[in-house]
Design a protein around this motif. Structure first.
Motif, PDB file in Angstrom:
ATOM      1  N   SER A  46       0.812  -1.225   0.000  1.00  0.00           N
ATOM      2  CA  SER A  46       0.000   0.000   0.000  1.00  0.00           C
ATOM      3  C   SER A  46       0.841   1.269   0.000  1.00  0.00           C
ATOM      4  N   PRO A  50      -1.397   3.544  -4.546  1.00  0.00           N
ATOM      5  CA  PRO A  50      -2.362   4.490  -3.958  1.00  0.00           C
ATOM      6  C   PRO A  50      -3.769   3.920  -3.800  1.00  0.00           C
ATOM      7  N   ASN A  51      -4.160   2.996  -4.678  1.00  0.00           N
ATOM      8  CA  ASN A  51      -5.507   2.426  -4.598  1.00  0.00           C
ATOM      9  C   ASN A  51      -5.712   1.617  -3.314  1.00  0.00           C
ATOM     10  N   ARG A  53      -4.023   2.410  -0.488  1.00  0.00           N
ATOM     11  CA  ARG A  53      -3.780   3.328   0.625  1.00  0.00           C
ATOM     12  C   ARG A  53      -5.080   3.868   1.222  1.00  0.00           C
ATOM     13  N   LYS A  54      -6.123   3.919   0.423  1.00  0.00           N
ATOM     14  CA  LYS A  54      -7.393   4.491   0.917  1.00  0.00           C
ATOM     15  C   LYS A  54      -8.032   3.627   1.993  1.00  0.00           C
ATOM     16  N   TYR A  55      -7.603   2.364   2.120  1.00  0.00           N
ATOM     17  CA  TYR A  55      -8.166   1.484   3.146  1.00  0.00           C
ATOM     18  C   TYR A  55      -7.416   1.564   4.466  1.00  0.00           C
ATOM     19  N   LYS A  56      -6.293   2.274   4.476  1.00  0.00           N
ATOM     20  CA  LYS A  56      -5.516   2.435   5.712  1.00  0.00           C
ATOM     21  C   LYS A  56      -6.237   3.415   6.620  1.00  0.00           C
ATOM     22  N   PRO A  59      -3.525   6.680   7.335  1.00  0.00           N
ATOM     23  CA  PRO A  59      -2.667   6.610   6.140  1.00  0.00           C
ATOM     24  C   PRO A  59      -1.351   7.351   6.273  1.00  0.00           C
ATOM     25  N   GLN A  60      -1.215   8.179   7.305  1.00  0.00           N
ATOM     26  CA  GLN A  60       0.039   8.915   7.483  1.00  0.00           C
ATOM     27  C   GLN A  60       1.099   8.064   8.167  1.00  0.00           C
ATOM     28  N   TYR A 202      -6.407  -1.569   8.962  1.00  0.00           N
ATOM     29  CA  TYR A 202      -7.103  -1.438   7.675  1.00  0.00           C
ATOM     30  C   TYR A 202      -8.609  -1.615   7.847  1.00  0.00           C
TER      31      TYR A 202
END
Length: 251
Positions: A46, A50-51, A53-56, A59-60, A202
Motif C-alpha cells: 500500500s 495508492p488504490n 492506501r485508501k483502506y488504511k 494513512p500517514q 485497515y
C-alpha cells in the motif's frame, strides 16, 4: 453433522500430532502468523499502490521492517518460553479426548458466538480496569500501547501478564461450555483472526464490522481509535459494553 464429519475425520487422522504437548503452541503460532501475513504484505504494497492506501485507517503512518521484527521476536519468545510450558502443564493435567463424531453445525456456530461474547465481556472488564488503575496500566498494559497506529504484528505485542490473562480467558470459555474439541479449535482460529483484524490498521470492504449489522461489531476502526485516543472503546470486538458504560466513541 455430516458437513463437519469430513473435517473432523481429517483432524482425527492426525491424532498423534493433535494429542502432542507441542500441538497447542504450534497451532497458535502458525495460525497467528498465517493471519498476519496478508496484512504484512498489504503494509508493504500500500505504500506503493495508492488504490490500497485508501483502506488504511491512519494513512500517514506505516510500519517499517524495524518495527515489525521486534514484534515477531517477542512473539516467538513468548510462545517458546511462556506459552509452551503453560500448554504442556495443561496437556498433562487435561489430556485431550477426541470423540468419533463431529458436532452439529448449529451447535458449533452457537457455541463459537457464545465464547466470543464471553471473551469480549471478560476482556472489556480487564481492559477497563487496566486503564482506570494507573499502576496496572504502567506495569502491565502500557507495552501494548507502544504503537499508536496499530499493524497486524502488534496484536500480541504485550506484557507476559496480559498475554497470560487473555490466553486464560480464551482457553477457559470452551471448557466451561463443554465444547467439542473441533468447536474449541474453530473458536481459537476465529478469535485469533478477529484479534489480528482488529490491530491490522485497515478498514477493508470485507472487514467483519461491515458484515455485522446495526453497528454491533466495532472491528478495526473501533479498536484503532482506542489506540489513538486511549480513553474509549475498551471492548475488543462488540460495541454494546462500551455503549452501556459510556465509553463508546464513534470511529
Amino acid at each position: 453433522r455430516l458437513c463437519l464429519q469430513f473435517l473432523w475425520d481429517f483432524v482425527t487422522a492426525k491424532e498423534p500430532l493433535i494429542k502432542s504437548p507441542y500441538f497447542p503452541v504450534l497451532f497458535s503460532f502458525t495460525a497467528y502468523m498465517a493471519f498476519c501475513l496478508p496484512y504484512i504484505a498489504l503494509d508493504f504494497l500500500s505504500t506503493r499502490l495508492p488504490n490500497l492506501r485508501k483502506y488504511k485507517i491512519q494513512p500517514q503512518s506505516y510500519p517499517t521492517l524495524g518495527m515489525m521484527v521486534p514484534c515477531i521476536i517477542q512473539s516467538v519468545y513468548h510462545h517458546v518460553v511462556l506459552i509452551f510450558p503453560v500448554t504442556f502443564f495443561h496437556w498433562y493435567w487435561r489430556p485431550m479426548n477426541l470423540p468419533v463424531m463431529a458436532p452439529e453445525l448449529p451447535e458449533v456456530l452457537l457455541e463459537v458466538v457464545v465464547c466470543l461474547l464471553l471473551f469480549d465481556f471478560e476482556y472489556f472488564l480487564w481492559h477497563l480496569l487496566h486503564h482506570r488503575v494507573p499502576w496496572l496500566y504502567k506495569t502491565f498494559h502500557k507495552v501494548h500501547h507502544k504503537h499508536v497506529s496499530t499493524f497486524a504484528l502488534t496484536t500480541q505485542y504485550s506484557s507476559v501478564w496480559e498475554l497470560l490473562s487473555l490466553g486464560f480467558f480464551a482457553a477457559i470459555n470452551p471448557v466451561l461450555l463443554r465444547c467439542h474439541p473441533l468447536t474449541e479449535m474453530i473458536f481459537f482460529l476465529v478469535n485469533i483472526w478477529l484479534s489480528v483484524e482488529d490491530h491490522s490498521g485497515y478498514d477493508l470492504p470485507w472487514s467483519t464490522h461491515r458484515l455485522v449489522p446495526f453497528g454491533l461489531y466495532g472491528g478495526a476502526p473501533h479498536h484503532d481509535l482506542h489506540h489513538l485516543k486511549f480513553k474509549s472503546n475498551y471492548a475488543p470486538y462488540f460495541t454494546h459494553w462500551d455503549r452501556l458504560f459510556g465509553t463508546f466513541t464513534e470511529s
